[in-house]
Design a protein around this motif. Structure first.
Motif, PDB file in Angstrom:
ATOM      1  N   GLU A 187      -4.088 -24.653 -22.550  1.00 24.12           N
ATOM      2  CA  GLU A 187      -4.961 -23.469 -23.333  1.00 24.12           C
ATOM      3  C   GLU A 187      -5.374 -22.206 -22.346  1.00 24.12           C
ATOM      4  O   GLU A 187      -5.356 -21.053 -22.663  1.00 24.12           O
ATOM      5  N   LEU A 188      -5.879 -22.696 -21.374  1.00 26.74           N
ATOM      6  CA  LEU A 188      -6.449 -21.787 -20.360  1.00 26.74           C
ATOM      7  C   LEU A 188      -5.389 -20.654 -19.714  1.00 26.74           C
ATOM      8  O   LEU A 188      -5.371 -19.497 -20.110  1.00 26.74           O
ATOM      9  N   ILE A 189      -4.258 -21.157 -19.555  1.00 30.50           N
ATOM     10  CA  ILE A 189      -2.914 -20.330 -19.196  1.00 30.50           C
ATOM     11  C   ILE A 189      -2.543 -19.303 -20.163  1.00 30.50           C
ATOM     12  O   ILE A 189      -2.244 -18.165 -20.080  1.00 30.50           O
ATOM     13  N   GLU A 190      -2.262 -19.765 -21.554  1.00 37.25           N
ATOM     14  CA  GLU A 190      -1.980 -19.551 -22.675  1.00 37.25           C
ATOM     15  C   GLU A 190      -2.816 -18.496 -23.348  1.00 37.25           C
ATOM     16  O   GLU A 190      -2.218 -17.221 -23.823  1.00 37.25           O
ATOM     17  N   THR A 191      -4.131 -18.432 -23.044  1.00 39.88           N
ATOM     18  CA  THR A 191      -4.979 -17.423 -23.542  1.00 39.88           C
ATOM     19  C   THR A 191      -5.512 -16.617 -22.467  1.00 39.88           C
ATOM     20  O   THR A 191      -6.673 -15.703 -22.420  1.00 39.88           O
ATOM     21  N   THR A 192      -4.387 -16.336 -21.373  1.00 39.21           N
ATOM     22  CA  THR A 192      -4.717 -15.605 -20.412  1.00 39.21           C
ATOM     23  C   THR A 192      -3.653 -14.591 -20.131  1.00 39.21           C
ATOM     24  O   THR A 192      -2.403 -14.719 -20.258  1.00 39.21           O
ATOM     25  N   GLN A 193      -4.266 -13.204 -20.263  1.00 36.15           N
ATOM     26  CA  GLN A 193      -3.028 -12.060 -20.194  1.00 36.15           C
ATOM     27  C   GLN A 193      -2.946 -11.523 -18.987  1.00 36.15           C
ATOM     28  O   GLN A 193      -3.904 -11.621 -17.933  1.00 36.15           O
ATOM     29  N   GLY A 194      -2.124 -10.720 -18.692  1.00 33.44           N
ATOM     30  CA  GLY A 194      -1.846  -9.945 -17.346  1.00 33.44           C
ATOM     31  C   GLY A 194      -1.070 -10.855 -16.372  1.00 33.44           C
ATOM     32  O   GLY A 194      -1.049 -10.454 -15.215  1.00 33.44           O
ATOM     33  N   TRP A 195      -0.434 -11.808 -16.653  1.00 30.02           N
ATOM     34  CA  TRP A 195       0.458 -12.578 -15.737  1.00 30.02           C
ATOM     35  C   TRP A 195       1.392 -11.592 -14.992  1.00 30.02           C
ATOM     36  O   TRP A 195       2.041 -10.887 -15.907  1.00 30.02           O
ATOM     37  N   SER A 196       1.552 -11.278 -13.817  1.00 30.70           N
ATOM     38  CA  SER A 196       2.282 -10.373 -13.231  1.00 30.70           C
ATOM     39  C   SER A 196       3.393 -10.982 -12.284  1.00 30.70           C
ATOM     40  O   SER A 196       3.365 -12.060 -11.758  1.00 30.70           O
ATOM     41  N   ALA A 197       4.510 -10.172 -12.171  1.00 33.62           N
ATOM     42  CA  ALA A 197       5.618 -10.269 -11.233  1.00 33.62           C
ATOM     43  C   ALA A 197       5.196 -10.199  -9.634  1.00 33.62           C
ATOM     44  O   ALA A 197       5.629 -10.690  -8.920  1.00 33.62           O
ATOM     45  N   PHE A 198       4.058  -9.868  -9.535  1.00 32.02           N
ATOM     46  CA  PHE A 198       3.321  -9.530  -8.428  1.00 32.02           C
ATOM     47  C   PHE A 198       2.708 -10.696  -8.268  1.00 32.02           C
ATOM     48  O   PHE A 198       1.377 -10.431  -8.247  1.00 32.02           O
ATOM     49  N   TRP A 199       3.247 -11.666  -7.392  1.00 32.96           N
ATOM     50  CA  TRP A 199       2.403 -12.987  -7.239  1.00 32.96           C
ATOM     51  C   TRP A 199       2.990 -13.733  -5.947  1.00 32.96           C
ATOM     52  O   TRP A 199       3.900 -13.855  -5.768  1.00 32.96           O
ATOM     53  N   LEU A 200       1.901 -13.610  -5.328  1.00 32.20           N
ATOM     54  CA  LEU A 200       2.062 -14.027  -3.765  1.00 32.20           C
ATOM     55  C   LEU A 200       1.899 -15.779  -3.482  1.00 32.20           C
ATOM     56  O   LEU A 200       0.633 -16.005  -3.889  1.00 32.20           O
ATOM     57  N   ASN A 201       2.894 -16.499  -3.009  1.00 30.18           N
ATOM     58  CA  ASN A 201       2.526 -17.939  -2.904  1.00 30.18           C
ATOM     59  C   ASN A 201       1.779 -18.019  -1.544  1.00 30.18           C
ATOM     60  O   ASN A 201       2.629 -18.059  -0.410  1.00 30.18           O
ATOM     61  N   ASP A 202       0.347 -17.984  -1.307  1.00 31.54           N
ATOM     62  CA  ASP A 202      -0.142 -18.146  -0.355  1.00 31.54           C
ATOM     63  C   ASP A 202      -0.811 -19.327   0.046  1.00 31.54           C
ATOM     64  O   ASP A 202      -1.935 -19.308   0.990  1.00 31.54           O
ATOM     65  N   ARG A 203      -0.503 -20.560  -0.594  1.00 31.67           N
ATOM     66  CA  ARG A 203      -0.921 -21.884  -0.283  1.00 31.67           C
ATOM     67  C   ARG A 203      -0.886 -22.173   1.302  1.00 31.67           C
ATOM     68  O   ARG A 203      -0.242 -21.572   1.910  1.00 31.67           O
ATOM     69  N   LEU A 204      -1.845 -22.991   1.557  1.00 30.80           N
ATOM     70  CA  LEU A 204      -1.957 -23.310   3.005  1.00 30.80           C
ATOM     71  C   LEU A 204      -0.730 -23.554   3.564  1.00 30.80           C
ATOM     72  O   LEU A 204      -0.486 -23.153   4.937  1.00 30.80           O
ATOM     73  N   ARG A 205       0.013 -24.665   3.189  1.00 34.39           N
ATOM     74  CA  ARG A 205       1.456 -24.838   3.307  1.00 34.39           C
ATOM     75  C   ARG A 205       2.375 -24.506   2.240  1.00 34.39           C
ATOM     76  O   ARG A 205       2.757 -25.540   1.835  1.00 34.39           O
ATOM     77  N   ALA A 206       2.614 -23.395   2.092  1.00 37.94           N
ATOM     78  CA  ALA A 206       3.248 -23.005   0.874  1.00 37.94           C
ATOM     79  C   ALA A 206       4.621 -23.884   0.511  1.00 37.94           C
ATOM     80  O   ALA A 206       4.933 -24.069  -0.457  1.00 37.94           O
ATOM     81  N   ARG A 207       5.370 -24.098   1.803  1.00 39.71           N
ATOM     82  CA  ARG A 207       6.741 -24.488   1.678  1.00 39.71           C
ATOM     83  C   ARG A 207       6.580 -26.117   1.621  1.00 39.71           C
ATOM     84  O   ARG A 207       7.541 -26.671   1.635  1.00 39.71           O
ATOM     85  N   PHE A 230       6.171 -16.581 -13.444  1.00 37.98           N
ATOM     86  CA  PHE A 230       6.030 -17.504 -12.358  1.00 37.98           C
ATOM     87  C   PHE A 230       7.246 -17.693 -11.469  1.00 37.98           C
ATOM     88  O   PHE A 230       7.278 -18.052 -10.380  1.00 37.98           O
ATOM     89  N   ALA A 231       8.431 -17.452 -12.313  1.00 38.78           N
ATOM     90  CA  ALA A 231       9.599 -17.293 -11.593  1.00 38.78           C
ATOM     91  C   ALA A 231       9.550 -16.473 -10.516  1.00 38.78           C
ATOM     92  O   ALA A 231      10.817 -16.398  -9.764  1.00 38.78           O
ATOM     93  N   LYS A 232       8.853 -15.389 -10.534  1.00 43.02           N
ATOM     94  CA  LYS A 232       8.687 -14.172  -9.785  1.00 43.02           C
ATOM     95  C   LYS A 232       8.171 -14.429  -8.484  1.00 43.02           C
ATOM     96  O   LYS A 232       8.044 -13.607  -7.714  1.00 43.02           O
ATOM     97  N   ARG A 233       7.448 -15.423  -8.534  1.00 39.32           N
ATOM     98  CA  ARG A 233       6.555 -15.775  -7.561  1.00 39.32           C
ATOM     99  C   ARG A 233       7.065 -15.868  -6.059  1.00 39.32           C
ATOM    100  O   ARG A 233       8.307 -16.664  -5.940  1.00 39.32           O
ATOM    101  N   MET A 234       6.554 -15.260  -4.824  1.00 34.42           N
ATOM    102  CA  MET A 234       7.412 -15.435  -3.593  1.00 34.42           C
ATOM    103  C   MET A 234       6.350 -15.904  -2.447  1.00 34.42           C
ATOM    104  O   MET A 234       5.163 -15.784  -2.693  1.00 34.42           O
TER     105      MET A 234
END
Length: 254
Positions: A187-207, A230-234
């Motif tokens: 519900e949190l995800i679905e009621t959030t607007q503005g998801w963008s293709a400008f999405w940086l995968n900056d996890r501590l160990r992203a790979r 989400f498919a645009k995350r890099m």
């Protein structure tokens, strides 16, 4: 049998007269509605003077806002905020958490939410969504992005190449939602607007995200199912090559 019924009745009365284990006369006077990173217990408790419990709640459309990616942090990413509907849009429900604020904690949360203004939520615009009840008294506050010269929640930007969504921040929010179950996080995800293709995968160990984050797969599964961008995350190097280097070239920095 009579004694058991009497005991059960007294227990119900005692439960009705307490909230989060506190007698009614000693309840806090202020509560905060958190709808983003404040849903996450670890994130919330990092600001509070001591660990504080929260209950899941939902704000109604009558409050007149939409949760969206629209607050630009000076450090260079876009965070969650609430905004007024644009022409042709309708306000949305917003699930989040409610928690008490005591002592100097309000000042601490105000400092944390720099760039946001604290707005009171009318009690009739919020409902509890679990067995726990709302507090019977006290004021409820929420933080809304504040642009200079604008009404809170208006004139807000969206994510762009310089201010992308950060996976590390998304993880905090969604994993906070998962504390209350998969349906709540969805519900949190679905009621959030503005998801963008400008999405940086900056996890501590992203790979190799499993090294630092045991919940990464649950988060990624929900995002893949409900957020097309989400498919645009890099990964960092790919993001920089596609989105940042061309900007530098256009600006004559290279």
């Amino acid at each position: 049998m009579l004694l058991l019924l009497l005991f059960a009745g007294l227990s119900s009365i005692a439960q009705a007269q307490t909230y989060w284990g506190k007698p009614l006369p000693n309840q806090p006077d202020n509560f905060i509605f958190g709808y983003g990173s404040l849903i996450n217990s670890a994130s919330r408790n990092a600001t509070a003077s001591k660990p504080i419990a929260a209950i899941p709640v939902r704000v109604s459309t009558a409050f007149g806002y939409i949760r969206s990616w629209n607050d630009r942090s000076p450090s260079g990413f876009t965070a969650l905020g609430l905004r007024r509907p644009l022409p042709g849009e309708q306000a949305m429900t917003i699930n989040g958490v409610l928690y008490p604020v005591e002592g100097n904690d309000m000042a601490a949360f105000d400092a944390r939410e720099k760039g946001y203004v604290r707005v009171e939520v009318p009690r009739h615009d919020i409902e509890a969504i679990s067995w726990q009840r709302l507090p019977e008294r006290g004021r409820i506050w929420v933080y809304i992005p504040d642009m200079a010269g604008q009404e809170p929640g208006t004139g807000l930007p969206s994510a762009d190449a310089r201010y992308p969504l950060l996976e590390s921040y998304v993880d905090v929010v969604v994993e906070g939602g998962l504390e209350f179950g998969e349906a709540y996080a969805r519900e949190l995800i679905e009621t959030t607007q503005g998801w963008s293709a400008f999405w940086l995968n900056d996890r501590l160990r992203a790979r190799r995200p499993w090294v630092a984050d045991k919940d990464y797969q649950a988060v990624d599964t929900l995002l893949a199912e409900h957020v097309p961008t989400f498919a645009k995350r890099m990964f960092s190097e790919d993001y920089a090559a596609k989105n940042l280097l061309p900007i530098e070239e256009r600006n004559g920095l290279r």
